[in-house]
Every structure is written in C-alpha cells, then in structure tokens.
Design a protein around this motif. Structure first.
Motif, PDB file in Angstrom:
ATOM      1  N   ARG A   1       0.812  -1.211   0.000  1.00  0.00           N
ATOM      2  CA  ARG A   1       0.000   0.000   0.000  1.00  0.00           C
ATOM      3  C   ARG A   1       0.851   1.268   0.000  1.00  0.00           C
ATOM      4  N   ASP A   2       2.039   1.219   0.573  1.00  0.00           N
ATOM      5  CA  ASP A   2       2.875   2.407   0.715  1.00  0.00           C
ATOM      6  C   ASP A   2       3.830   2.654  -0.451  1.00  0.00           C
ATOM      7  N   LEU A   3       3.715   1.873  -1.518  1.00  0.00           N
ATOM      8  CA  LEU A   3       4.599   2.012  -2.676  1.00  0.00           C
ATOM      9  C   LEU A   3       3.781   2.503  -3.876  1.00  0.00           C
ATOM     10  N   PRO A   4       4.003   3.730  -4.348  1.00  0.00           N
ATOM     11  CA  PRO A   4       3.178   4.259  -5.436  1.00  0.00           C
ATOM     12  C   PRO A   4       3.481   3.613  -6.784  1.00  0.00           C
ATOM     13  N   GLY A   5       2.463   3.587  -7.649  1.00  0.00           N
ATOM     14  CA  GLY A   5       2.625   3.088  -9.009  1.00  0.00           C
ATOM     15  C   GLY A   5       2.365   1.606  -9.135  1.00  0.00           C
ATOM     16  N   PRO A   6       2.333   1.103 -10.377  1.00  0.00           N
ATOM     17  CA  PRO A   6       2.043  -0.314 -10.608  1.00  0.00           C
ATOM     18  C   PRO A   6       3.277  -1.197 -10.776  1.00  0.00           C
ATOM     19  N   ALA A   7       4.462  -0.620 -10.813  1.00  0.00           N
ATOM     20  CA  ALA A   7       5.677  -1.362 -11.164  1.00  0.00           C
ATOM     21  C   ALA A   7       6.161  -2.282 -10.048  1.00  0.00           C
ATOM     22  N   ARG A   8       6.958  -3.265 -10.452  1.00  0.00           N
ATOM     23  CA  ARG A   8       7.614  -4.167  -9.504  1.00  0.00           C
ATOM     24  C   ARG A   8       8.971  -3.556  -9.154  1.00  0.00           C
ATOM     25  N   ARG A   9       9.283  -3.561  -7.856  1.00  0.00           N
ATOM     26  CA  ARG A   9      10.562  -2.991  -7.406  1.00  0.00           C
ATOM     27  C   ARG A   9      11.188  -3.895  -6.364  1.00  0.00           C
ATOM     28  N   ARG A  10      12.506  -3.797  -6.227  1.00  0.00           N
ATOM     29  CA  ARG A  10      13.222  -4.528  -5.183  1.00  0.00           C
ATOM     30  C   ARG A  10      13.575  -3.535  -4.083  1.00  0.00           C
ATOM     31  N   LEU A  11      12.987  -3.755  -2.912  1.00  0.00           N
ATOM     32  CA  LEU A  11      13.191  -2.847  -1.786  1.00  0.00           C
ATOM     33  C   LEU A  11      13.863  -3.570  -0.634  1.00  0.00           C
ATOM     34  N   LEU A  12      14.585  -2.815   0.170  1.00  0.00           N
ATOM     35  CA  LEU A  12      15.162  -3.336   1.397  1.00  0.00           C
ATOM     36  C   LEU A  12      14.092  -3.219   2.478  1.00  0.00           C
ATOM     37  N   LEU A  13      13.553  -4.374   2.893  1.00  0.00           N
ATOM     38  CA  LEU A  13      12.428  -4.391   3.831  1.00  0.00           C
ATOM     39  C   LEU A  13      12.865  -4.877   5.203  1.00  0.00           C
ATOM     40  N   SER A  14      12.249  -4.312   6.235  1.00  0.00           N
ATOM     41  CA  SER A  14      12.507  -4.769   7.593  1.00  0.00           C
ATOM     42  C   SER A  14      11.262  -5.400   8.207  1.00  0.00           C
ATOM     43  N   ARG A  15      10.093  -5.151   7.620  1.00  0.00           N
ATOM     44  CA  ARG A  15       8.842  -5.759   8.082  1.00  0.00           C
ATOM     45  C   ARG A  15       7.729  -5.414   7.109  1.00  0.00           C
ATOM     46  N   GLY A  16       6.540  -5.932   7.351  1.00  0.00           N
ATOM     47  CA  GLY A  16       5.372  -5.581   6.550  1.00  0.00           C
ATOM     48  C   GLY A  16       5.102  -6.546   5.416  1.00  0.00           C
ATOM     49  N   VAL A  17       4.249  -6.107   4.486  1.00  0.00           N
ATOM     50  CA  VAL A  17       3.842  -6.927   3.353  1.00  0.00           C
ATOM     51  C   VAL A  17       5.061  -7.284   2.515  1.00  0.00           C
TER      52      VAL A  17
ATOM     53  N   PHE B   1       7.613  -9.281   3.517  1.00  0.00           N
ATOM     54  CA  PHE B   1       8.719  -9.798   4.324  1.00  0.00           C
ATOM     55  C   PHE B   1       8.339  -9.825   5.798  1.00  0.00           C
ATOM     56  N   HIS B   2       8.536 -10.977   6.409  1.00  0.00           N
ATOM     57  CA  HIS B   2       8.294 -11.155   7.838  1.00  0.00           C
ATOM     58  C   HIS B   2       9.594 -11.657   8.460  1.00  0.00           C
ATOM     59  N   PRO B   3      10.326 -10.797   9.168  1.00  0.00           N
ATOM     60  CA  PRO B   3      11.650 -11.180   9.680  1.00  0.00           C
ATOM     61  C   PRO B   3      11.566 -12.269  10.747  1.00  0.00           C
ATOM     62  N   VAL B   4      12.608 -13.093  10.774  1.00  0.00           N
ATOM     63  CA  VAL B   4      12.703 -14.161  11.763  1.00  0.00           C
ATOM     64  C   VAL B   4      13.505 -13.674  12.964  1.00  0.00           C
TER      65      VAL B   4
ATOM     66  N   GLU C   1      15.488 -10.466  15.161  1.00  0.00           N
ATOM     67  CA  GLU C   1      15.371  -9.040  15.469  1.00  0.00           C
ATOM     68  C   GLU C   1      16.370  -8.240  14.638  1.00  0.00           C
ATOM     69  N   GLY C   2      15.892  -7.176  13.997  1.00  0.00           N
ATOM     70  CA  GLY C   2      16.760  -6.313  13.202  1.00  0.00           C
ATOM     71  C   GLY C   2      17.068  -6.831  11.815  1.00  0.00           C
ATOM     72  N   GLU C   3      16.493  -7.964  11.432  1.00  0.00           N
ATOM     73  CA  GLU C   3      16.771  -8.541  10.121  1.00  0.00           C
ATOM     74  C   GLU C   3      16.138  -7.690   9.010  1.00  0.00           C
ATOM     75  N   ARG C   4      16.916  -7.481   7.935  1.00  0.00           N
ATOM     76  CA  ARG C   4      16.418  -6.783   6.765  1.00  0.00           C
ATOM     77  C   ARG C   4      16.787  -7.611   5.547  1.00  0.00           C
ATOM     78  N   ARG C   5      15.980  -7.511   4.518  1.00  0.00           N
ATOM     79  CA  ARG C   5      16.250  -8.285   3.313  1.00  0.00           C
ATOM     80  C   ARG C   5      15.686  -7.560   2.096  1.00  0.00           C
ATOM     81  N   ARG C   6      16.376  -7.684   0.979  1.00  0.00           N
ATOM     82  CA  ARG C   6      15.899  -7.082  -0.260  1.00  0.00           C
ATOM     83  C   ARG C   6      14.903  -8.040  -0.905  1.00  0.00           C
ATOM     84  N   LYS C   7      13.672  -7.556  -1.107  1.00  0.00           N
ATOM     85  CA  LYS C   7      12.606  -8.393  -1.660  1.00  0.00           C
ATOM     86  C   LYS C   7      11.900  -7.643  -2.794  1.00  0.00           C
TER      87      LYS C   7
END
Length: 132
Positions: A65-81, A83-86, A88-94
């Motif tokens: 919901r927080d990413l504008p436009g219809p395109a696919r992008r690779r973001l560094l995520l720490s939580r939310g839709v 990516f669900h971290p296993v 504490e403090g884990e981040r991953r590009r998804k």
C-alpha cells in the motif's frame, strides 16, 4: 483485456467469496489503488461498497500500500507486506509491487465495507443460505 480473481471477504459472516472478473468489471479495477473503495454494482453486487485491501501478480509477488505506481521494485524491507523477519533487526531485499492495480495483477483482495439489501450468499446461489 485484464482478468482478475477477486477474493471478497465478508467480515460480518466470516466468509470469503471468489469472483472471476473479466471485461467491464476488470476494467473498472484498472488504475485503482489499495485502500480505495469502489461501488459493488461494478461487480454485480448492488448496494454494496467494497474496499481493495491487497493484490498479487502472476508470480505471487504482493502489492504494498505504501509504494506508489504499478511497477515491480526490489526494496530493502525490515517488516510488513512481502517480508516477515525471523530475527530481530533482520532486513532483506525483496521484490514487491506498487499499490496501483494494473493488467499484471492476477488476484485482488477486497473486503465489504457497506452491505446491500441482498446477502452475498444469494448472489452465489448457496442453497444452505436459504435454509438458514
């Protein structure tokens, strides 16, 4: 033209319904964003209001919901839709999609916000609904 599978959730009854949207019904969703409300008459549910809550494309990549436009992008995520971290403090590009519904989307998730005069069970010809 685009085709969508719409998963419509009715929180009042706790049921979900699958709708195959093609033609004008699918065209009415193109360009809409996650969080927007649409008239249920577009999908054949007179008197209903429906809010778009999410979506995913043909490869299963979710729309945020927080990413504008219809395109696919690779973001560094720490939580939310997307990516669900296993740990504490884990981040991953998804890979995630933007919040706009486009022809690349296959499934649209939605929820009923305002009910019409007929219950949803009558639209889906459920015989057990008539018995209740």
């Amino acid at each position: 033209m685009a085709e969508f599978k719409i998963v419509l959730s009715d929180r009042e009854t706790g049921r979900s319904y699958k709708i195959d949207a093609t033609g004008p019904a699918a065209g009415a969703l193109i360009g809409r964003r996650i969080g927007e409300e649409i008239e249920g008459g577009v999908l054949g549910f007179a008197g209903y209001r429906i809010r778009i809550t999410g979506a995913s494309d043909r490869t299963g990549i979710p729309a945020r919901r927080d990413l504008p436009g219809p395109a696919r992008r690779r973001l560094l995520l720490s939580r939310g839709v997307g990516f669900h971290p296993v740990r504490e403090g884990e981040r991953r590009r998804k890979s995630v999609r933007g919040n706009e519904i486009s022809a690349d989307i296959v499934q649209v998730n939605a929820v009923v916000t305002q009910r019409g005069s007929k219950p949803l069970d009558e639209y889906f010809n459920r015989p057990e609904a008539a018995a209740e």
